[in-house]
Design a protein around this motif. Sequence first.
Motif, PDB file in Angstrom:
ATOM      1  N   THR A 339      43.613  31.729  48.025  1.00 22.66           N
ATOM      2  CA  THR A 339      42.588  30.933  48.715  1.00 22.66           C
ATOM      3  C   THR A 339      41.482  31.897  49.123  1.00 22.66           C
ATOM      4  O   THR A 339      41.537  32.513  50.196  1.00 22.66           O
ATOM      5  CB  THR A 339      43.172  30.222  49.954  1.00 22.66           C
ATOM      6  N   LEU A 340      40.509  32.060  48.275  1.00 25.08           N
ATOM      7  CA  LEU A 340      39.458  33.054  48.480  1.00 25.08           C
ATOM      8  C   LEU A 340      38.250  32.374  49.122  1.00 25.08           C
ATOM      9  O   LEU A 340      37.364  31.852  48.438  1.00 25.08           O
ATOM     10  CB  LEU A 340      39.087  33.700  47.142  1.00 25.08           C
ATOM     11  N   GLY A 341      38.209  32.399  50.465  1.00 27.62           N
ATOM     12  CA  GLY A 341      37.186  31.651  51.188  1.00 27.62           C
ATOM     13  C   GLY A 341      36.060  32.493  51.761  1.00 27.62           C
ATOM     14  O   GLY A 341      35.196  31.950  52.470  1.00 27.62           O
ATOM     15  N   ALA A 342      36.044  33.794  51.512  1.00 28.53           N
ATOM     16  CA  ALA A 342      34.984  34.648  52.069  1.00 28.53           C
ATOM     17  C   ALA A 342      33.650  34.305  51.431  1.00 28.53           C
ATOM     18  O   ALA A 342      33.535  34.173  50.202  1.00 28.53           O
ATOM     19  CB  ALA A 342      35.318  36.115  51.841  1.00 28.53           C
ATOM     20  N   THR A 343      32.634  34.168  52.270  1.00 26.12           N
ATOM     21  CA  THR A 343      31.289  33.840  51.745  1.00 26.12           C
ATOM     22  C   THR A 343      30.544  35.081  51.270  1.00 26.12           C
ATOM     23  O   THR A 343      29.596  34.971  50.486  1.00 26.12           O
ATOM     24  CB  THR A 343      30.460  33.148  52.849  1.00 26.12           C
ATOM     25  N   HIS A 344      30.965  36.264  51.734  1.00 30.36           N
ATOM     26  CA  HIS A 344      30.348  37.520  51.292  1.00 30.36           C
ATOM     27  C   HIS A 344      31.461  38.452  50.830  1.00 30.36           C
ATOM     28  O   HIS A 344      31.912  39.329  51.573  1.00 30.36           O
ATOM     29  CB  HIS A 344      29.553  38.167  52.432  1.00 30.36           C
ATOM     30  N   PRO A 345      31.898  38.314  49.558  1.00 31.97           N
ATOM     31  CA  PRO A 345      33.045  39.078  49.077  1.00 31.97           C
ATOM     32  C   PRO A 345      32.703  40.485  48.574  1.00 31.97           C
ATOM     33  O   PRO A 345      33.605  41.243  48.228  1.00 31.97           O
ATOM     34  CB  PRO A 345      33.575  38.222  47.931  1.00 31.97           C
ATOM     35  N   VAL A 346      31.426  40.842  48.510  1.00 26.26           N
ATOM     36  CA  VAL A 346      31.022  42.134  47.963  1.00 26.26           C
ATOM     37  C   VAL A 346      30.966  43.182  49.086  1.00 26.26           C
ATOM     38  O   VAL A 346      30.257  42.999  50.076  1.00 26.26           O
ATOM     39  CB  VAL A 346      29.654  42.042  47.248  1.00 26.26           C
ATOM     40  N   ILE A 347      31.728  44.253  48.911  1.00 33.46           N
ATOM     41  CA  ILE A 347      31.744  45.331  49.904  1.00 33.46           C
ATOM     42  C   ILE A 347      31.437  46.658  49.212  1.00 33.46           C
ATOM     43  O   ILE A 347      31.413  46.731  47.974  1.00 33.46           O
ATOM     44  CB  ILE A 347      33.105  45.437  50.617  1.00 33.46           C
ATOM     45  N   GLN A 348      31.225  47.687  50.026  1.00 37.37           N
ATOM     46  CA  GLN A 348      31.060  49.037  49.498  1.00 37.37           C
ATOM     47  C   GLN A 348      32.372  49.790  49.650  1.00 37.37           C
ATOM     48  O   GLN A 348      32.960  49.811  50.730  1.00 37.37           O
ATOM     49  CB  GLN A 348      29.961  49.781  50.260  1.00 37.37           C
ATOM     50  N   GLY A 349      32.852  50.402  48.555  1.00 33.24           N
ATOM     51  CA  GLY A 349      34.111  51.130  48.615  1.00 33.24           C
ATOM     52  C   GLY A 349      34.409  51.827  47.318  1.00 33.24           C
ATOM     53  O   GLY A 349      33.642  51.754  46.344  1.00 33.24           O
ATOM     54  N   ASP A 350      35.529  52.512  47.286  1.00 32.98           N
ATOM     55  CA  ASP A 350      35.988  53.209  46.090  1.00 32.98           C
ATOM     56  C   ASP A 350      36.873  52.251  45.301  1.00 32.98           C
ATOM     57  O   ASP A 350      37.932  51.837  45.787  1.00 32.98           O
ATOM     58  CB  ASP A 350      36.762  54.471  46.497  1.00 32.98           C
ATOM     59  N   MET A 351      36.461  51.915  44.104  1.00 36.50           N
ATOM     60  CA  MET A 351      37.157  50.912  43.308  1.00 36.50           C
ATOM     61  C   MET A 351      38.621  51.280  43.076  1.00 36.50           C
ATOM     62  O   MET A 351      39.517  50.436  43.211  1.00 36.50           O
ATOM     63  CB  MET A 351      36.454  50.740  41.953  1.00 36.50           C
ATOM     64  N   THR A 352      38.876  52.552  42.760  1.00 36.45           N
ATOM     65  CA  THR A 352      40.259  52.980  42.477  1.00 36.45           C
ATOM     66  C   THR A 352      41.160  52.801  43.685  1.00 36.45           C
ATOM     67  O   THR A 352      42.252  52.219  43.594  1.00 36.45           O
ATOM     68  CB  THR A 352      40.270  54.448  42.031  1.00 36.45           C
ATOM     69  N   HIS A 353      40.706  53.285  44.819  1.00 34.35           N
ATOM     70  CA  HIS A 353      41.544  53.219  46.014  1.00 34.35           C
ATOM     71  C   HIS A 353      41.691  51.803  46.545  1.00 34.35           C
ATOM     72  O   HIS A 353      42.785  51.415  46.987  1.00 34.35           O
ATOM     73  CB  HIS A 353      40.974  54.135  47.093  1.00 34.35           C
ATOM     74  N   ILE A 354      40.623  51.015  46.515  1.00 36.13           N
ATOM     75  CA  ILE A 354      40.730  49.619  46.968  1.00 36.13           C
ATOM     76  C   ILE A 354      41.700  48.861  46.071  1.00 36.13           C
ATOM     77  O   ILE A 354      42.524  48.059  46.548  1.00 36.13           O
ATOM     78  CB  ILE A 354      39.346  48.930  46.970  1.00 36.13           C
ATOM     79  N   SER A 355      41.657  49.130  44.762  1.00 36.15           N
ATOM     80  CA  SER A 355      42.582  48.479  43.822  1.00 36.15           C
ATOM     81  C   SER A 355      44.029  48.861  44.146  1.00 36.15           C
ATOM     82  O   SER A 355      44.924  48.006  44.159  1.00 36.15           O
ATOM     83  CB  SER A 355      42.253  48.880  42.381  1.00 36.15           C
ATOM     84  N   ASN A 356      44.233  50.163  44.396  1.00 31.12           N
ATOM     85  CA  ASN A 356      45.589  50.620  44.720  1.00 31.12           C
ATOM     86  C   ASN A 356      46.111  49.988  46.015  1.00 31.12           C
ATOM     87  O   ASN A 356      47.292  49.647  46.131  1.00 31.12           O
ATOM     88  CB  ASN A 356      45.618  52.145  44.855  1.00 31.12           C
ATOM     89  N   ILE A 357      45.232  49.834  47.014  1.00 27.75           N
ATOM     90  CA  ILE A 357      45.619  49.221  48.286  1.00 27.75           C
ATOM     91  C   ILE A 357      46.136  47.802  48.055  1.00 27.75           C
ATOM     92  O   ILE A 357      47.228  47.431  48.495  1.00 27.75           O
ATOM     93  CB  ILE A 357      44.438  49.207  49.271  1.00 27.75           C
TER      94      ILE A 357
END
Length: 464
Positions: A339-357
Motif C-alpha cells: 500500500t504505497l500511499g506516500a505523495t512524495h516518494p522521491v528521496i535523496q540517498g545511496d541506491m545500494t544501501h537503501i536497497s540493502n536496507i
Amino acid sequence: MNKKTILLIIITVSIALIGSILLQMYWIRLTLKEQERQFDREVNQALATIVDEIDKREQTFLDRYAEYPREESEKILRDHTKKSIIERLGNRKGLLQLDSSLKKAVHKLGERKEHSERREYHYGIYSERDSGIVVIDNSFTVSHISGNMSSSGVKSGLYTTPYTANLFQVEERINERLIVRKEGSLFLYLPYRKQIIWASLLPAAIGSLLFTILILACFAYTIYVIQRQKKVSDMKNDFINNMTHEFKTPIATISLATDSINNPSIISNQDKVLRFTKIISQENKRMLGQVEKVLQMAQLDKKDLQLNISEINIHDLLNSIAEHVNLQIKGKKGKLQMTLGATHPVIQGDMTHISNILYNLLDNANKYTPDSPEIKVTTRSINHGIEINIEDNGIGISRENQKYIFEKFYRVSTGNLHDVKGFGLGLSYVKVMVDAHQGNIQVKSAIGKGSIFSLYFPLKQNKN
C-alpha cells in the motif's frame, strides 16, 4: 565468566560494601558521642569556673569583716546568708559581671568550633528560696511561678538544658551525714549545641558518604561492564559458530563438485561439467557475499563510509525488491501486500544501501515467519520525508530483545527455527545506514504477534 561466578562476585562485594557502610556508621556514631561528651565537659568546666569567680567575689566581701569582733563577724555572716540570691550576687552589678563572664565563655566555645557566628545562648538563675527562676538573660523576671517551674524558664528552654551549676553551695554535716545545701542554680542553654557538635564531624561524614557513593557507582559500572562483556563474548561465539557454518557449507559443496568433475566418468560429460562449475561459481559468490558483509561492517566501525547520493523513487525500489522477495513468500504459501500511499516518494540517498536496507527487512519478515507469511508494506509522506512500515505475522521479538536487535552480532533466539542462519549483522547494518541517511528506525513487536519496523527518511540530505 559464567553466571554463577558473576552472581558470587556481586553477592560478595555487596556484603563487603554493606559491612563497610555499617562500620562507618558505627564509628561516626561513637565519634559523635565522644564529641558530645567532650563538648559537655568543656561547657560544664566553664560554668564551674564562673561559679568559682562568684564564690571568690563573695569571699572577698566577707574577708573585709574577718578582723571584726567574733560576734559581730558572725552576725554579718548570718545576715549575709539570709539575703536573696540576687543580693548575694551583687544585684545589677553582679548580674552584669555574670553576663560578661558567660558571654566570653560561650564566644570562646564558638571560636574553638569555628562557628563563632552562632553565639545564641540563654541563661537563668534558679532560686531555691523562691522556687523559680528569678533571672533570665540579664533580666530580673517577675513571671508567675507555678510549682517548681516558671513559664519564662520553660520558654527559654532552661529546664531542658544539660548544663547547670550550683550557686552558693555549702556542705554541712548533720548527724554524721554530709548534706549539700545550695541557694540556687545557674542554667545555661545552647540552642546550637547539636549544630556545633555535628559541624566537627560534617567534613568526615560528607567525605565518607561521597566515597561510598563513588564506590557504589564504580561497582555498579563494573557489573554493567562485566555483563556487557559477557554478552559480547556470547555474541562473538555465536558469530564464529554461524560464520563457520556459513562457510563450511559452500566449501563442502565446492569440494564435492570439484571431486565430481575430477571423476573420469564426469569429466568427459560436458553438460555435467558445466552444471558442477555453475554450482562452484554460485557457492563462491555466496562466500564472497558473506565476506563482503563482514568487511562492510568493519568499514562502518571505522566510520569509513561514503554515500553516493542520488534521487531514489522509494515506490519503484520497493516494487523491484518485492518481485524478488515475493517468489520466496509464495513458496511458503504467503502473500505480500503493498500500500504505497506516500505523495512524495522521491528521496535523496545511496541506491545500494537503501536497497540493502529494504531487502534485509523484507527478507527477515519472510524468514522469521514459520508458516504462510503475511507481509504488509505501507508508505506515507510525513514531516518533509517518507515513512515506510513493514509489518509481518511472524514469531515476534520480546521486549527484552528489542533493546539489542540493532547491535552487531546480536541474534534473537528463534526457538525451533534452526534453519534461520546468519551473522547477526543485518539489523546492525540497517541501523547504521538509516542513521547515515539522517533517518530513524523503530520496532513494535510482541511474541507470537509479529513485528512492525518503521523507517523514516528525509526527502533531502543535510550536507552540513
